[in-house]
Design an enzyme around this catalytic site. Structure first.
Site, PDB file in Angstrom:
ATOM      1  N   GLY A   1      50.206  74.104  16.311  1.00  0.00           N
ATOM      2  CA  GLY A   1      49.050  74.142  15.418  1.00  0.00           C
ATOM      3  C   GLY A   1      48.171  72.918  15.587  1.00  0.00           C
ATOM      4  O   GLY A   1      48.629  71.867  16.020  1.00  0.00           O
TER       5      GLY A   1
ATOM      6  N   GLU B   1      45.460  69.884  11.566  1.00  0.00           N
ATOM      7  CA  GLU B   1      45.466  68.605  10.871  1.00  0.00           C
ATOM      8  C   GLU B   1      45.406  67.388  11.783  1.00  0.00           C
ATOM      9  O   GLU B   1      44.948  66.324  11.371  1.00  0.00           O
ATOM     10  CB  GLU B   1      46.703  68.490   9.963  1.00  0.00           C
ATOM     11  CG  GLU B   1      47.166  69.840   9.516  1.00  0.00           C
ATOM     12  CD  GLU B   1      47.498  70.029   8.055  1.00  0.00           C
ATOM     13  OE1 GLU B   1      47.373  69.109   7.252  1.00  0.00           O
ATOM     14  OE2 GLU B   1      47.901  71.150   7.738  1.00  0.00           O
TER      15      GLU B   1
ATOM     16  N   ALA C   1      48.407  79.487  13.466  1.00  0.00           N
ATOM     17  CA  ALA C   1      48.309  80.070  14.811  1.00  0.00           C
ATOM     18  C   ALA C   1      49.695  80.302  15.398  1.00  0.00           C
ATOM     19  O   ALA C   1      49.976  81.366  15.967  1.00  0.00           O
ATOM     20  CB  ALA C   1      47.500  79.153  15.723  1.00  0.00           C
TER      21      ALA C   1
ATOM     22  N   GLN D   1      38.085  72.641  15.538  1.00  0.00           N
ATOM     23  CA  GLN D   1      39.041  72.140  14.541  1.00  0.00           C
ATOM     24  C   GLN D   1      39.302  70.652  14.754  1.00  0.00           C
ATOM     25  O   GLN D   1      39.340  69.878  13.804  1.00  0.00           O
ATOM     26  CB  GLN D   1      40.375  72.875  14.701  1.00  0.00           C
ATOM     27  CG  GLN D   1      40.415  74.215  14.073  1.00  0.00           C
ATOM     28  CD  GLN D   1      40.850  74.080  12.634  1.00  0.00           C
ATOM     29  OE1 GLN D   1      40.049  73.776  11.762  1.00  0.00           O
ATOM     30  NE2 GLN D   1      42.121  74.253  12.395  1.00  0.00           N
TER      31      GLN D   1
ATOM     32  N   LYS E   1      36.731  77.238  21.807  1.00  0.00           N
ATOM     33  CA  LYS E   1      35.686  76.986  20.814  1.00  0.00           C
ATOM     34  C   LYS E   1      36.286  76.664  19.438  1.00  0.00           C
ATOM     35  O   LYS E   1      35.993  75.632  18.845  1.00  0.00           O
ATOM     36  CB  LYS E   1      34.741  78.183  20.697  1.00  0.00           C
ATOM     37  CG  LYS E   1      33.680  77.977  19.620  1.00  0.00           C
ATOM     38  CD  LYS E   1      32.697  79.120  19.555  1.00  0.00           C
ATOM     39  CE  LYS E   1      31.586  78.925  20.564  1.00  0.00           C
ATOM     40  NZ  LYS E   1      30.557  79.971  20.467  1.00  0.00           N
TER      41      LYS E   1
ATOM     42  N   GLY F   1      39.505  75.281   3.400  1.00  0.00           N
ATOM     43  CA  GLY F   1      40.672  75.114   2.532  1.00  0.00           C
ATOM     44  C   GLY F   1      41.105  73.668   2.439  1.00  0.00           C
ATOM     45  O   GLY F   1      41.031  73.051   1.393  1.00  0.00           O
ATOM     46  N   PHE F   2      41.571  73.110   3.573  1.00  0.00           N
ATOM     47  CA  PHE F   2      41.933  71.691   3.686  1.00  0.00           C
ATOM     48  C   PHE F   2      43.092  71.288   2.783  1.00  0.00           C
ATOM     49  O   PHE F   2      43.296  70.109   2.538  1.00  0.00           O
ATOM     50  CB  PHE F   2      40.717  70.804   3.432  1.00  0.00           C
ATOM     51  CG  PHE F   2      39.499  71.233   4.192  1.00  0.00           C
ATOM     52  CD1 PHE F   2      39.509  71.232   5.578  1.00  0.00           C
ATOM     53  CD2 PHE F   2      38.352  71.667   3.544  1.00  0.00           C
ATOM     54  CE1 PHE F   2      38.396  71.652   6.305  1.00  0.00           C
ATOM     55  CE2 PHE F   2      37.246  72.088   4.260  1.00  0.00           C
ATOM     56  CZ  PHE F   2      37.260  72.081   5.636  1.00  0.00           C
TER      57      PHE F   2
HETATM   58 MO1  MOS Z   1      46.800  71.701   4.976  1.00  0.00          MO
HETATM   59  S1  MOS Z   1      46.599  69.927   3.931  1.00  0.00           S
HETATM   60  O1  MOS Z   1      48.472  71.993   4.922  1.00  0.00           O
HETATM   61  O2  MOS Z   1      45.863  72.866   4.211  1.00  0.00           O
END
Ligand code: MOS
Length: 736
Positions: free
Chosen positions: A699, A702, A503, A635, A630, A232-233
């Site tokens: 989380g 990012e 999460a 991530q 993992k 997604g990103f």
């Molecule tokens: Mo992230 S840039 O909030 O999918």
């Protein structure tokens, strides 16, 4: 909310799934992505896009295209059904052209090649207007964004007057485009006024809501299905035009319609990370204490809506300083909309600020790690709130030790191995921690397995895996015995998979639902005359590995254990089901939750060719509990790989006349490949943040990308003595 940390004493530590829940389905091809669902009688939509960057569509002659083989329908701004515009998508409601590549027609045909062929037969005329495309030429027209204000603290002049060292520089980052493995895709089917949509999205509920508003139908009439997402990103966090157009086309065509974007269509009409031009001024006292931080970031925005890459935002809380200003400005251009891309703001802003910190450290003749330690903010500098948990100082120490930072020479260009100039650099990583309310259903099945359903989605991050773990933890069972269903709006509602919140939002709901189901089960036992626990207090019972036991004595039911399956069988044989909604902590406005990290990079720069190789990245993160080793470290290291790309490769080039992305393919839009990625060493402190949520986990989607480009740029300077303040760091810039 039942607090996990209190309850945990009753169980052995939570068991991790050591494999990805969805791993086998993915590698065997059983995992179905949005475009892959077999739908009967399906037609294919092809989006025709504007060939000019600014103006109007004057006319579309569709006579030849309509007669072409296999064509069912053609939608244009002149014949498309009127809908409610929800969000600023380009959905054929008017003839204005905001950017080249904007959708202006949809061909619906029997097959995709026939649709594409017919698209070539459309005769389109435009009323062109002069386009604004040159950011650099227009930068002095930058204006404040319509929303989002400025951040100020202290007295900049007074702070500056006391400074022993000042640096003032401009840093820039280019436009980048999201390219998940799976491009965007939607299949839409109508049954009367009921809409079923297979959509590649980071938020099934958001897609549901947007489509309901657009077509004026109740949200309950929109069923969104999305069990697997190929990345997604951020780009799949917004409902772009192809999703709405597929639904509109299906309505007009009277049959299901699929619109799947190709790789080239990922550049332009589905968002980008805007460029940034960051002006930074830092002033410090002789001991290194920051007196003033000024950070102004200017980015492009589209004429459709203001979207700001918030590069100056992280500067407001990263370090303590008596004075600060952090502002944003935008330059409207005839380009597609900007949107979220992994760590929007932090990824770009941490490049500017963390290179500036390196420059300041050099000016102060101070170790860059030491400068950061001195300026550590012990409370949130914005309003003085305490952090719920912050251990960045341990991150600096652990990562520096693992990296071998003490071997760095402060003087650039001192470390040479043959033709290779070796450099070390570092930066701070950071990203906010948020969560949203979420609901989940848990069913304890008659066969002893447990079903969990939750209306979130797994965008490749490991949500299936940690959902299974959260239920297993509550029930004291092996997570391998938990079946998980996600990605369907018929399941209890959950939030979007964005902003590193999934999460932290999803697991508490699953945990609570599992605890609620367990309570129903124990109530069944104490009410059952045949149960060895008959007459006990249901709250005194717990479960472990499929058995009930008394918490006080840890005793199971003597020689004749009470198993969950036997209990359910004796009591009608139906699954025990419970639903729960996680709530936000009542005191959440009294503290700030934020994640931290320290990133160290070693580069080798070829003295002759100026090729940069990132030999090692060593990073330590303070992200609370690491729920699954993992998926979690994967991530983080994935973010680091993207940081390498941000530092050295990624850059969209815009044609200055036509306003299209020139390099709209993987041959010319460079991302890191295996040859670019060497040693990555990721560790987590694993210090739980129970003030933030009962998992103690923040989380991590990012933070991995943040700081990486700065650490690499600082390492390149340490290797070569050349400061590249404009990303990506390409050979020409090092040669100059
Ligand atoms: Mo992230 S840039 O909030 O999918």
């Amino acid at each position: 909310m039942i607090a996990m940390q209190e309850d945990k004493a009753a169980h052995e530590p939570a068991r991790q799934l050591d494999h990805r829940y969805d791993g086998v389905a993915k590698v065997t091809g059983r995992a179905k992505y949005a475009a892959e669902f077999p739908v009967k009688n399906i037609a294919y939509g092809y989006i025709v896009t504007a060939a000019i960057p600014a103006g109007e569509v004057a006319s579309i002659d569709q006579s030849a295209a309509s007669r072409a083989a296999g064509v069912y329908n053609i939608l244009t701004p002149f014949n498309a059904p009127k809908v409610t515009v929800s969000g600023n998508v380009n959905i054929l409601q008017d003839t204005t052209v905001y950017f080249s590549g904007q959708p202006i027609a949809v061909i619906v045909a029997r097959s995709l090649p026939e649709a594409e062929q017919a698209a070539k037969l459309l005769r389109i005329t435009y009323k062109e207007q002069p386009a604004k495309l040159d950011f650099t030429a227009l930068v002095n027209e930058a204006r404040p964004p319509r929303r989002g204000g400025e951040n100020r603290r202290g007295n900049p002049e007074a702070s500056l007057a006391k400074a022993a060292a000042v640096i003032e520089q401009t840093y820039s980052t280019p436009i980048e485009n999201h390219n998940p493995m799976e491009p965007h895709a939607t299949i839409a089917s109508w049954d009367g006024d009921k809409l079923e949509v297979h959509d590649a999205t980071q938020g099934i509920s958001q897609t549901q809501g947007t489509l309901a508003r657009t077509f004026g139908i109740p949200a309950a009439n929109v069923h969104v299905i999305n069990p697997y997402v190929g990345g997604g990103f951020g780009c799949k966090g917004y409902v772009w035009s192809h999703t709405v157009l597929a639904c509109m086309a299906a309505k007009v065509a009277g049959r299901p319609v699929k619109i799947a974007l190709d790789r080239g269509q990922m550049f332009g009409p589905v968002g980008s990370r805007p460029n940034t031009l960051q002006h930074i001024k830092l002033a410090a006292a002789a001991d290194g204490k920051l007196l003033l931080q000024q950070h102004e970031s200017i980015c492009y925005t589209s004429f459709i809506q203001d979207w700001v890459e918030g590069a100056a935002n992280p500067t407001t809380l990263l370090y303590a300083s008596e004075s600060l200003s952090a502002d944003h400005k935008v330059v409207p251009l005839n380009l597609g909309m900007g949107t979220w891309m992994r760590a929007p703001g932090e990824a770009t802003g941490s490049f500017g600020l963390e290179v500036a910190m390196d420059e300041l450290a050099e000016k102060l003749n101070m170790d860059p790690v030491q400068l950061r330690i001195i300026n550590n903010a012990e409370a949130d500098p914005r309003q003085g709130r305490p952090w719920s948990s912050k251990h960045v100082l341990e991150c600096y120490k652990q990562a520096a030790d693992r990296f071998g930072w003490s071997k760095r020479s402060a003087q650039p260009g001192q470390h040479r191995e043959g033709d290779q100039l070796i450099g070390y650099g570092m930066a701070t990583a950071n990203y906010g921690a948020g969560r949203s309310p979420s609901s989940a259903v848990v069913r304890i099945q008659p066969n002893g397995r447990v079903f969990v359903g939750i209306g979130t989605q797994d965008i490749g991050t490991g949500t299936y895996t940690i959902v299974a773990q959260a239920a297993a933890q509550a029930l004291g069972m092996d997570p391998a015995l938990v079946d998980v269903q996600l990605g369907d709006t018929s399941l209890p509602r959950s939030g979007g998979s964005g902003g590193s919140t999934t999460a932290a939002s999803v697991c508490p709901a699953v945990y609570d639902a599992a605890v609620a189901a367990k309570l129903k089960l124990t109530q069944l036992a104490v009410a059952d005359p045949k149960s060895p626990f008959h007459g006990a207090n249901a709250n005194d019972l717990d479960t472990r590995d499929g058995q009930l036991y008394l918490k006080s004595t840890m005793a199971r039911a003597g020689s004749d254990p009470e198993s969950i399956t036997a209990l359910i069988a004796r009591n009608g044989g139906d699954a025990i089901e419970a639903t729960a909604t996680s709530q936000m902590p009542a005191d959440r406005d009294t503290f700030t939750s934020h994640s931290w990290g320290a990133v160290f990079a070693e580069v080798a720069v070829d003295a002759h060719t100026h090729m940069v190789l990132v030999r090692r990245v060593v990073a330590t993160y303070d992200i609370g509990n690491l729920i699954n080793k993992k998926t979690g470290t994967n991530q983080l290291s994935g973010g680091i790989v993207w940081g390498i790309g941000m530092a050295l490769h990624e850059e969209a080039h815009i044609d200055p006349t036509y306003g299209r992305t020139i390099n709209e393919n993987f041959a010319e839009y460079h991302v890191p490949v295996n040859a670019d990625v060497h040693e990555i060493d990721v560790t987590c402190l694993n210090i739980p943040d129970y003030k933030f949520n009962p998992l103690g986990a923040r989380g991590i989607g990012e933070i991995g990308i943040t700081g990486v480009a700065a650490a690499i740029s600082n390492a390149v300077y340490n290797a070569t003595g050349k400061r590249v303040r404009d990303l990506p760091i390409t050979l020409d810039k090092l040669m100059a």
